[in-house]
Enzyme design. Structure first.
Site, PDB file in Angstrom:
ATOM      1  N   ASP A   1       0.604  -1.512  -0.229  1.00 37.44           N
ATOM      2  CA  ASP A   1       0.151  -0.352   0.025  1.00 37.44           C
ATOM      3  C   ASP A   1       1.405   1.244  -0.258  1.00 37.44           C
ATOM      4  O   ASP A   1       1.340   1.516   1.071  1.00 37.44           O
ATOM      5  CB  ASP A   1      -0.651   0.185   1.235  1.00 37.44           C
ATOM      6  CG  ASP A   1      -1.778   1.010   1.325  1.00 37.44           C
ATOM      7  OD1 ASP A   1      -1.814   2.361   0.521  1.00 37.44           O
ATOM      8  OD2 ASP A   1      -3.074   0.894   2.062  1.00 37.44           O
ATOM      9  N   HIS A   2       1.101   1.885  -1.064  1.00 38.85           N
ATOM     10  CA  HIS A   2       1.593   2.803  -1.501  1.00 38.85           C
ATOM     11  C   HIS A   2       1.802   4.402  -0.644  1.00 38.85           C
ATOM     12  O   HIS A   2       2.148   5.391  -0.088  1.00 38.85           O
ATOM     13  CB  HIS A   2       1.553   4.031  -3.022  1.00 38.85           C
ATOM     14  CG  HIS A   2       2.842   3.944  -3.121  1.00 38.85           C
ATOM     15  ND1 HIS A   2       4.185   5.032  -2.331  1.00 38.85           N
ATOM     16  CD2 HIS A   2       3.455   4.672  -4.146  1.00 38.85           C
ATOM     17  CE1 HIS A   2       5.221   5.018  -3.145  1.00 38.85           C
ATOM     18  NE2 HIS A   2       4.343   5.274  -4.403  1.00 38.85           N
ATOM     19  N   ARG A   3       0.674   4.262   0.362  1.00 35.41           N
ATOM     20  CA  ARG A   3      -0.187   5.885   1.502  1.00 35.41           C
ATOM     21  C   ARG A   3       0.728   5.526   2.507  1.00 35.41           C
ATOM     22  O   ARG A   3       1.607   5.634   3.381  1.00 35.41           O
ATOM     23  CB  ARG A   3      -1.178   5.136   1.796  1.00 35.41           C
ATOM     24  CG  ARG A   3      -2.059   5.593   0.358  1.00 35.41           C
ATOM     25  CD  ARG A   3      -3.808   5.656   0.546  1.00 35.41           C
ATOM     26  NE  ARG A   3      -4.157   4.041   1.558  1.00 35.41           N
ATOM     27  CZ  ARG A   3      -5.627   3.306   1.328  1.00 35.41           C
ATOM     28  NH1 ARG A   3      -6.438   4.492   1.643  1.00 35.41           N
ATOM     29  NH2 ARG A   3      -5.508   1.703   2.205  1.00 35.41           N
TER      30      ARG A   3
END
Length: 565
Positions: free
Chosen positions: A537-539
């Site tokens: 998850d790039h967040r």
């Protein structure tokens, strides 16, 4: 009027459950037994009712708070439960003591009237039978929702059945204590089958009847009640009647939709407004299938939520995402077709996968790990186990789980979950692993993998995988994962992009290992290489951290002694 503290009643073997939904607000008029809040543990969600009728003066909990049995959750200004006998009629009290007693019984508040109704209602063992479930025969029991000894409420779901067309929950026809459950997972049932015994149960008709009917007075008392002032009777009736109405299935004093806690939780996960879903169950009850159908309709563009309706309609007809409508094609005009309904597991997992794929900005890193020595060690262990007749076969996935735990400890962000603008850092390492079953993909969870050795992990994995194939996995055995591994090693393939299992932030995909020529600086050597596909998850995670995680995981698999460091 008196202020009454509303406390959390006995909610079973749960401690410190979280508040996930507030169903009322300060100033609301609530009825006895009306739900105030919804709480959730790691196993179930449940609604906490009010013990009194009155006006909500204070709500002492907020979303995310933890409560337990005895916790004060609200303050209600309830009707005075003291002597409600009219003070302005001393002469009547002196002339007719019997009439005074009867007047007091008529003007009594909701709680005593309800107690009288309950006392007058017939109690004892009640046989529970399967109600009319439509044109279905020999439907299978797929989930048991209660256990012997549980106190169940009217219309509370006892178990779930599934046909080739739909799944539905079978409710209790009365409130009482479950003394016997005559069905188990896998059994086939039909309308009228004897499935359970309730002790101390009152039939639904008696429970729903107004107190004046449920607790009919004796003829003499009836004669005494007749001359009672109409104003007094009118003042005492609304509260019990309203309380009884609050129990009517499909109705709510707040206009809340009629759905079980599990369906409410499922709707929250998908972001579905239950108030806009039309229930297809008994008496308007919203089922999980209703929520899924609503989601499909919204995604296809044939249904719009009120939130979407408030925004300008996109020219493409795809709602606020700007997507065009799902194509509707008559495939029969191209050739023979056959329509096959998806199973329950695929329906549920499909909705979750769609949400995760749309909501999570996912990126996948691909890499290879040299497992030549580790595979040789695994083969040696299995030969030794075979000679010792231990019966435990070690798989490469067991080593992968142990290696992932070491990598998760070194890179803790991969073992976290996103909660608003904060990260929940987990100090436990429960590893989920995807299991291929005849009914679809399931994800059992191996708890506390950091505290277990390779043999114990292999044994528990085998037991969980067998339960998954047999359709006997419990909800507890599929929940609580902090990281998931999806392995296609026994099938084939090279690389793939697994979808993150929310609320986790990463998942590892593994394909079949194969021999490759690897340059060692002076010559090519045959090495057994294992393809790794890490989706994150790039967040929460950036590319550099993901690359370091994959490299470190490869180093552990290349020399498993590093797991001890």
């Amino acid at each position: 009027m008196a202020l009454v503290n509303i406390q959390v009643p006995d909610i079973g073997d749960f401690d410190e459950v979280g508040v996930i939904e507030l169903l009322v607000k300060v100033g609301d008029t609530v009825q006895a037994e009306q739900s105030l809040i919804t709480v959730e543990s790691d196993k179930a969600s449940m609604e906490i009712p009010s013990s009194h009728a009155g006006v909500l003066k204070e709500l002492k909990v907020a979303l995310g708070d933890k409560v337990k049995q005895g916790s004060v959750i609200a303050v209600i200004e309830a009707a005075d439960t003291g002597n409600s006998e009219p003070k302005s009629a001393p002469a009547q009290a002196a002339q007719a003591p019997a009439a005074s007693k009867s007047e007091a019984s008529v003007a009594a508040p909701a709680a005593p009237a309800a107690a009288a109704a309950q006392a007058a209602a017939p109690s004892g063992p009640l046989e529970v039978r399967v109600p009319d479930i439509g044109d279905f025969k020999d439907v299978a029991v797929i989930e048991i929702l209660v256990k012997v000894g549980d106190a169940v409420q009217l219309e509370q779901s006892l178990f779930t059945v599934e046909s080739d067309k739909a799944s539905m929950e079978i409710p209790s026809p009365a409130a009482g204590v479950l003394k016997e459950l005559k069905v188990k997972v896998g059994d086939k049932i039909n309308i009228g089958d004897f499935v359970a015994v309730l002790e101390g149960a009152a039939p639904a008709a008696a429970a729903a009847a107004p107190p004046a009917q449920a607790a009919a007075p004796a003829p003499a008392a009836q004669a005494a009640v007749a001359p009672a002032p109409a104003a007094g009777a009118q003042a005492s009736v609304p509260a019990p009647v309203a309380a009884a109405a609050a129990h009517q299935p499909g109705a709510s004093a707040l206009g809340l939709p009629h759905a079980s806690p599990s369906v409410r939780k499922f709707a929250r996960e998908l972001g579905v407004p239950l108030a806009e879903v039309k229930g297809s169950g008994a008496k308007g009850r919203i089922t999980q299938e209703d929520v899924q159908n609503f989601t499909r309709a919204v995604m296809a563009g044939s249904q719009r939520t009120q939130a979407q309706g408030a925004a300008p309609v996109a020219a493409s007809g795809g709602g606020e995402l700007g997507l065009i409508a799902w194509p509707k094609v008559d495939f029969a005009k191209f050739g023979p077709i056959e329509r096959k309904e998806m199973g329950r597991i695929k329906k549920i997992s499909g909705a979750n996968l769609l949400r995760n794929a749309v909501m999570i900005p996912a990126v996948t890193n691909h890499d290879d790990a040299d497992i030549t020595e580790l595979e040789a060690f695994r083969v040696q262990l299995n030969k030794e186990a075979e000679k010792a007749k231990s019966g435990v076969k070690v798989t490469m996935l067991a080593f992968l789980i142990k290696a992932c735990v070491a990598a998760l400890k070194k890179f803790p962000d991969f073992n976290s979950s996103l909660d608003g603008d904060a990260l929940v850092m987990k100090n436990f390492w429960h590893i989920g692993f995807a299991a291929d079953t005849p009914n679809g993909l399931m994800v059992p969870v191996l708890k506390d993998a950091d505290k277990k050795g390779i043999f114990q992990i292999s044994q528990e994995m085998g037991e969980l995988a067998k339960k998954a194939r047999d359709g006997k996995l419990s909800q507890a055995e599929m929940s609580g994962a902090s990281f998931t591994i999806s392995s296609l090693g026994g099938i084939g393939g090279r690389y793939f992009t697994p979808i993150i299992n929310a609320p986790e932030v990463a998942i590892l995909g593994v394909c079949k290992s194969q021999m490759e020529p690897v340059w060692n600086g002076s010559a090519f050597q045959p090495r057994l290489m294992l393809p790794l596909s890490l989706t994150w998850d790039h967040r929460v995670i950036d590319g550099a951290s993901a690359a370091r995680f994959n490299v470190y995981l490869g180093e552990i698999l290349g020399d498993f002694r590093r797991v001890l460091l």
